[in-house]
Enzyme design. Structure first.
Site, short mmCIF file in Angstrom:
data_model
loop_
_atom_site.label_atom_id
_atom_site.label_comp_id
_atom_site.label_asym_id
_atom_site.label_seq_id
_atom_site.Cartn_x
_atom_site.Cartn_y
_atom_site.Cartn_z
N ASN A 43 -40.54 -70.74 38.08
CA ASN A 43 -41.90 -70.18 38.05
C ASN A 43 -41.86 -68.90 37.22
OD1 ASN A 43 -41.25 -67.89 39.81
ND2 ASN A 43 -41.10 -69.42 41.42
N ASP A 65 -35.52 -75.47 41.69
CA ASP A 65 -35.28 -74.04 41.50
C ASP A 65 -34.46 -73.47 42.67
OD1 ASP A 65 -35.54 -71.64 40.19
OD2 ASP A 65 -37.62 -71.27 40.79
N THR A 120 -43.13 -81.97 37.74
CA THR A 120 -43.56 -83.19 38.44
C THR A 120 -43.45 -83.11 39.96
OG1 THR A 120 -41.38 -84.23 38.32
CG2 THR A 120 -42.88 -84.62 36.47
N VAL A 129 -43.90 -79.76 42.87
CA VAL A 129 -44.94 -78.87 43.39
C VAL A 129 -46.09 -78.68 42.39
CG1 VAL A 129 -45.39 -76.49 44.14
CG2 VAL A 129 -43.30 -77.63 44.82
N TYR A 130 -45.77 -78.69 41.10
CA TYR A 130 -46.80 -78.42 40.08
C TYR A 130 -47.68 -79.63 39.77
CZ TYR A 130 -45.03 -73.71 38.94
OH TYR A 130 -44.67 -72.37 38.98
N1 APR Z 1 -31.93 -81.83 41.19
C1 APR Z 1 -32.72 -82.48 40.33
N2 APR Z 1 -34.05 -82.62 40.51
C2 APR Z 1 -34.58 -82.09 41.62
C3 APR Z 1 -33.82 -81.38 42.57
C4 APR Z 1 -32.42 -81.27 42.33
N3 APR Z 1 -31.61 -80.63 43.17
N4 APR Z 1 -34.65 -80.96 43.56
C5 APR Z 1 -35.89 -81.39 43.24
N5 APR Z 1 -35.87 -82.09 42.08
C6 APR Z 1 -36.96 -82.72 41.33
C7 APR Z 1 -38.21 -83.06 42.06
O1 APR Z 1 -38.07 -84.31 42.70
C8 APR Z 1 -39.22 -83.15 40.92
O2 APR Z 1 -39.20 -84.43 40.30
O3 APR Z 1 -37.38 -81.79 40.33
C9 APR Z 1 -38.70 -82.14 39.90
C10 APR Z 1 -39.53 -80.89 39.76
O4 APR Z 1 -40.02 -80.50 41.03
P1 APR Z 1 -40.16 -78.98 41.51
O5 APR Z 1 -38.80 -78.46 41.81
O6 APR Z 1 -41.17 -78.94 42.58
O7 APR Z 1 -40.67 -78.20 40.17
P2 APR Z 1 -42.16 -78.04 39.54
O8 APR Z 1 -43.05 -79.17 39.86
O9 APR Z 1 -41.93 -77.70 38.10
O10 APR Z 1 -42.72 -76.79 40.29
C11 APR Z 1 -42.15 -75.53 40.05
O11 APR Z 1 -41.66 -75.10 42.33
O12 APR Z 1 -40.07 -74.22 43.70
C12 APR Z 1 -40.95 -73.95 42.81
O13 APR Z 1 -40.05 -71.94 41.82
C13 APR Z 1 -40.56 -73.23 41.55
O14 APR Z 1 -42.73 -72.33 41.74
C14 APR Z 1 -41.92 -73.22 40.98
C15 APR Z 1 -42.41 -74.64 41.22
#
Ligand code: APR
Length: 168
Positions: free
Chosen positions: A26, A36, A120, A122-123
């Site tokens: 983020n 993250d 894909t 949280v966003y």
């Molecule tokens: N390894 C690989 N992929 C992962 C892992 C992991 N350990 N954990 C989660 N994912 C996948 C999720 O299934 C999803 O397909 O990563 C993808 C992105 O999901 P998020 O982590 O929710 O990222 P995003 O949608 O970009 O949202 C970003 O989430 O935690 C917060 O700090 C981050 O605020 C920011 C937001």
């Protein structure tokens, strides 16, 4: 053969032994949930310190740090768009995350890079639309890397990538 250097894995990205992993961060770059959270836990507290010194990151951009305790040498922290329906510049911002990640990796002479599925989770970016952008940028950068990994966390995403990569 085409796409030989692009591979799809269902894995925890923090376990991958590649030069660069691309985190979905983020704008604060100070950690969060999802991938993250996993990256910060696995890399240890020094990563948070390194991120703090970067002073945040604009949406649609990316910054790079060392990987600290991770097997990866570097972490690119990409800040993907939040999905608002697709007419608010989301596709261009997502594409720019991939471009910047490749640019930063090339600057470090990286030969291998693994991407999480940015935006894909949280966003809320629709998975297939996001994967189409990811694959087109991966293909554009394929000649410059020995190995490019689409690191999915679930089979549904992996199937989307497999399907896209199997068609020209
Ligand atoms: N390894 C690989 N992929 C992962 C892992 C992991 N350990 N954990 C989660 N994912 C996948 C999720 O299934 C999803 O397909 O990563 C993808 C992105 O999901 P998020 O982590 O929710 O990222 P995003 O949608 O970009 O949202 C970003 O989430 O935690 C917060 O700090 C981050 O605020 C920011 C937001």
């Amino acid at each position: 053969m085409k796409d030989q250097s692009i591979e799809v894995l269902t894995a925890d990205i923090t376990t991958l032994d590649v030069d660069v992993i691309v985190n979905a961060a983020n704008t604060s770059l100070l950690g969060g949930g999802g991938v993250d959270g996993a990256v910060h836990r696995a890399a240890g507290p020094e990563l948070r310190e390194a991120c703090r010194r970067l002073g945040g990151c604009e949406r649609g951009d990316a910054k790079i740090t060392a990987g600290f305790k991770l097997p990866a040498k570097w972490v690119v922290h990409a800040v993907g768009p939040i999905w608002h329906g697709g007419d608010s510049g989301e596709p261009a911002q997502l594409r720019n995350c991939y471009r910047r990640a490749f640019e930063l990796a090339k600057n470090r002479q990286a030969g291998s890079i693994a991407f999480s599925c940015i935006s894909t989770g949280v966003y809320g970016y629709p998975r297939r639309a996001a994967a189409e952008i990811a694959v087109s940028e991966m293909r554009a950068n394929e000649p410059a890397f020995e190995r490019i990994v689409a690191c999915c966390f679930d089979d549904e995403n992996a199937q989307i990538y497999q399907q896209l990569l199997s068609s020209p």
